[in-house]
Design a protein around this motif. Structure first.
Motif, PDB file in Angstrom:
ATOM      1  N   ALA A 160      99.459  61.579  78.115  1.00 57.82           N
ATOM      2  CA  ALA A 160      99.605  60.030  77.963  1.00 57.82           C
ATOM      3  C   ALA A 160     100.065  60.113  79.297  1.00 57.82           C
ATOM      4  CB  ALA A 160     101.733  60.404  77.228  1.00 57.82           C
ATOM      5  N   SER A 161      99.212  58.870  80.374  1.00 64.61           N
ATOM      6  CA  SER A 161      99.272  58.373  81.169  1.00 64.61           C
ATOM      7  C   SER A 161      99.640  57.247  81.382  1.00 64.61           C
ATOM      8  CB  SER A 161      97.586  58.253  81.259  1.00 64.61           C
ATOM      9  OG  SER A 161      97.210  57.169  81.169  1.00 64.61           O
ATOM     10  N   ASP A 245     107.782  65.333  75.310  1.00 63.21           N
ATOM     11  CA  ASP A 245     108.673  65.511  75.130  1.00 63.21           C
ATOM     12  C   ASP A 245     110.031  64.776  75.193  1.00 63.21           C
ATOM     13  OD1 ASP A 245     107.638  68.454  74.193  1.00 63.21           O
ATOM     14  OD2 ASP A 245     107.092  69.472  76.203  1.00 63.21           O
ATOM     15  N   TYR A 246     110.160  64.084  77.062  1.00 62.78           N
ATOM     16  CA  TYR A 246     111.237  63.455  76.659  1.00 62.78           C
ATOM     17  C   TYR A 246     110.908  62.323  76.052  1.00 62.78           C
ATOM     18  CZ  TYR A 246     109.400  62.157  81.528  1.00 62.78           C
ATOM     19  OH  TYR A 246     108.654  61.399  82.385  1.00 62.78           O
ATOM     20  N   TYR A 247     109.954  61.529  75.837  1.00 63.42           N
ATOM     21  CA  TYR A 247     109.986  60.197  75.081  1.00 63.42           C
ATOM     22  C   TYR A 247     109.487  60.131  74.299  1.00 63.42           C
ATOM     23  CZ  TYR A 247     108.534  55.419  74.255  1.00 63.42           C
ATOM     24  OH  TYR A 247     108.229  54.499  73.805  1.00 63.42           O
ATOM     25  N   VAL A 248     107.715  60.636  73.750  1.00 69.48           N
ATOM     26  CA  VAL A 248     106.594  59.952  73.493  1.00 69.48           C
ATOM     27  C   VAL A 248     106.522  60.862  72.162  1.00 69.48           C
ATOM     28  CG1 VAL A 248     104.488  60.425  72.949  1.00 69.48           C
ATOM     29  CG2 VAL A 248     104.786  59.991  75.144  1.00 69.48           C
ATOM     30  N   TRP A 249     106.904  62.287  71.969  1.00 70.37           N
ATOM     31  CA  TRP A 249     106.691  62.154  70.571  1.00 70.37           C
ATOM     32  C   TRP A 249     108.207  61.815  69.575  1.00 70.37           C
ATOM     33  CZ3 TRP A 249     102.695  64.489  69.354  1.00 70.37           C
ATOM     34  CH2 TRP A 249     102.412  65.629  70.502  1.00 70.37           C
ATOM     35  N   ASP A 250     109.381  61.579  70.374  1.00 71.01           N
ATOM     36  CA  ASP A 250     110.784  60.487  69.088  1.00 71.01           C
ATOM     37  C   ASP A 250     109.689  59.257  69.184  1.00 71.01           C
ATOM     38  OD1 ASP A 250     113.018  61.143  68.602  1.00 71.01           O
ATOM     39  OD2 ASP A 250     113.691  59.597  70.009  1.00 71.01           O
ATOM     40  N   ALA A 251     108.864  58.815  70.382  1.00 71.87           N
ATOM     41  CA  ALA A 251     109.270  57.355  70.351  1.00 71.87           C
ATOM     42  C   ALA A 251     108.074  57.097  68.582  1.00 71.87           C
ATOM     43  CB  ALA A 251     108.263  56.244  71.062  1.00 71.87           C
ATOM     44  N   ILE A 252     107.141  58.233  68.369  1.00 75.75           N
ATOM     45  CA  ILE A 252     105.973  58.062  67.623  1.00 75.75           C
ATOM     46  C   ILE A 252     107.067  57.992  66.098  1.00 75.75           C
ATOM     47  CG2 ILE A 252     104.832  59.463  66.682  1.00 75.75           C
ATOM     48  CD1 ILE A 252     103.226  60.368  69.600  1.00 75.75           C
TER      49      ILE A 252
END
Length: 306
Positions: A160-161, A245-252
């Protein structure tokens, strides 16, 4: 019941759950009372809590105070957590940060987190051209299909960037990560995606997994990447500092249609679609918050960021 004897539940099933049984019952009552169905009439009572004024107050809190706990925000406004959740999701179209299961932090871990903050402040932040780290990780998908007949997991690598997510690497079922396939498959892909997303001036960051720390992996990284946060700098047990960990995986997971997952092929397809559906503005906001999260460590004295 309708004229042909169908119940509200049967009608809802016929509509493939596009609308709920409760909505069907409301329509039936409306039709019996007025001989028509008015779709413009909103359901339920008029809003007395989630008003435009309240939504504006919540918006202003985010603008002027930045990231906040939904629970604390609800308490400060004197409303329920359910109401603040509906405002965040339905009115503001925002996505809450996921609650992370936190590993234990000992005193050494806390000190390393504080040291990392100072290193960021005096090294990264003073660069003429500062690019946020290209956060990387390798992990199992956290969610499983809601269908009991298929409850499997896959390993997925993603970066992620501030300019977006990388193309993923989805490993074969049962495949594990070794330093060999990390060097052969992951690192060249990470370098290529870093250059595509951020050009030649970016910082590569990885966690402290064993294949990442292998001497051959480190040698490849130092030889090929423009800049790198090594294991001596990156603090252990710090998922609250990794945007994946604090955003992307959950958003997916939130943007995947889990009811369509029936096999590995359909799981892979939904993972790719879930990645493509992650809102770009939310991702950018989450990456931009990385710096503020880092400096919050000084306030917590190395403890986790709440």
């Amino acid at each position: 019941m309708t004229h042909d004897g169908m119940s509200s539940l049967q009608i809802a099933k016929q509509l493939r759950k596009v609308v709920s049984e409760r909505t069907v019952r409301r329509w039936q009552h409306m039709y019996r009372s007025t001989d028509k169905i008015d779709l413009k009439t909103p359901a339920g009572r008029p809003r007395i809590i989630r008003t435009k004024s309240l939504i504006r107050k919540v918006t202003n809190r985010f603008i002027y105070k930045g990231r906040q706990s939904a629970r604390k925000l609800a308490n400060s406004l004197g409303i329920s957590k359910g109401t603040i959740g509906r405002i965040i999701h339905e009115d503001l179209h925002l996505h809450a940060y996921r609650v992370i299961i936190e590993p234990n932090l000992n005193d050494d871990h806390k000190q390393r987190r504080v040291s990392f903050t100072y290193w960021v402040a005096f090294s990264i932040a003073k660069m003429t051209v500062f690019m946020l780290p290209l956060d990387t990780t390798l992990m199992n998908t956290k969610e499983q299909s809601r269908r009991p007949s298929f409850q499997k997991k896959l390993m997925v690598w993603l970066a992620a960037s501030k300019n977006g997510l990388s193309l993923p690497i989805i490993f074969e079922p049962g495949e594990t990560l070794t330093h060999e396939n990390y060097i052969e498959i992951v690192l060249p892909h990470a370098l290529s995606e870093g250059q595509r997303l951020l050009g030649d001036n970016f910082i590569y960051q990885q966690d402290n997994a064993t294949p990442h720390k292998h001497k051959d992996s480190i040698a490849w990284i130092k030889k090929n990447f423009p800049q790198f946060i090594d294991e001596n700098k990156w603090p252990p047990n710090s998922p609250d500092l990794n945007v994946l960990d604090y955003y992307v995986w959950d958003a997916i997971g939130h943007n995947m249609h889990w009811d369509k997952v029936k096999s590995y092929d359909s799981l892979i397809d939904e993972i790719k679609k879930g990645i493509s559906r992650v809102p770009k503005n939310d991702l950018l906001r989450s990456v931009q918050n990385w710096s503020s999260r880092i400096f919050s460590i000084l306030k917590t004295k190395g403890a986790y960021i709440k």
